[in-house]
Design an enzyme around this catalytic site. Structure first.
Site, mmCIF file in Angstrom:
data_model
loop_
_atom_site.group_PDB
_atom_site.id
_atom_site.type_symbol
_atom_site.label_atom_id
_atom_site.label_comp_id
_atom_site.label_asym_id
_atom_site.label_seq_id
_atom_site.Cartn_x
_atom_site.Cartn_y
_atom_site.Cartn_z
ATOM 1 C CD GLU A 39 52.569 27.420 105.881
ATOM 2 O OE1 GLU A 39 52.800 27.245 104.657
ATOM 3 O OE2 GLU A 39 51.900 28.360 106.305
ATOM 4 C CG ASP A 50 54.249 30.205 97.654
ATOM 5 O OD1 ASP A 50 53.781 30.631 98.719
ATOM 6 O OD2 ASP A 50 54.381 28.992 97.405
#
Length: 251
Positions: A39, A50
């Site tokens: 990723e 995140d």
């Protein structure tokens, strides 16, 4: 799921921090260590899905002058050698243009995208574009999703499904809740199911139970942003952790 099948390791790193050549060298070393898919994170100022480690890496990359051309440069050197997806937030995709992004993905051999803040309903409207360029847009499921919602989300899932395990689900409750969502997913698709949240070298074996792979981000990125380490030390440490995780989930 056949437990004898090799479980996959997806590794997240933030693109172009501290600089492009480092990202390329790190990615290729991670592949050698057992990372199956990468990723490649697109730095963004407000990465809402995140935690603080990846958020800091995003901001450092942006402060360092990251531009989309940096993403394309590193992708051109990584994607020919390992399966690579672009992970980012909708804003950069929207501003640049989804189709232009997919054209670039096609040019460099990127296999798909992971866009955590893209609503499922909007994602559906983009399916024809993704099909045109033969790219996957990864579907997300969470323990809070109803059976009906899961069926809707994953019916046309491609490549793998990203299962988000929330921090609040711990101990026996976690096992019970995750086993329910896993069985719900399995009812509707054979697309591989990967778990991504809080996965590191200590938790990976437990979290990998019943799924086809794990997604690891912060435990790698925290070493990328550790200024006490040299470039080579960062690459060595991250690759060693990747190797350990890959071995543990397949014990």
């Amino acid at each position: 799921m056949n437990e004898n099948i090799d479980k996959k390791l997806v590794g997240y790193i933030t693109a172009s921090y501290p600089e492009n050549n480092f990202t390329v060298d790190l990615a290729l070393s991670m592949k050698e260590a057992g990372v199956d898919s990468l990723e490649l994170g697109i730095p963004f100022s407000d990465p809402v899905a995140d935690g603080p480690v990846i958020e800091k890496a995003n901001l450092l990359a942006l402060n360092n002058g990251f531009k989309l051309n940096d993403l394309f440069e590193v992708s051109s050197k990584i994607a020919p050698h390992m399966d690579t997806l672009w992970m980012g937030y909708m804003n950069p995709f929207y501003r640049y243009g989804i189709e232009k992004f997919l054209q670039k993905a096609d040019e460099y051999g990127i296999t798909g995208t992971i866009i955590p803040d893209l609503p499922f309903e909007m994602a559906g409207s983009l399916t024809p574009l993704y099909e045109k360029y033969n790219k996957a847009n990864i579907s997300f499921v969470a323990p809070t999703d109803s059976d009906e919602r899961i069926k809707e989300i994953i019916t046309d899932s491609k490549k793998f499904i990203y299962m988000v395990a929330y921090a609040g689900i711990t101990g026996s409750g976690q096992s019970e809740d995750l086993s329910t969502i896993i069985s719900n997913v399995r009812k509707y698709t054979n697309t591989p199911l990967y778990i991504g949240f809080g996965v590191d070298e200590n938790t990976c074996k437990e979290k990998s139970q019943g799924v086809d792979g794990v997604i690891v981000g912060s435990t790698f990125v925290k070493h990328i942003i550790d200024d006490s380490l040299s470039y080579n030390e960062k690459i060595t440490k991250i690759s060693a952790i990747a190797k350990e995780i890959k071995e543990k989930i397949n014990e």
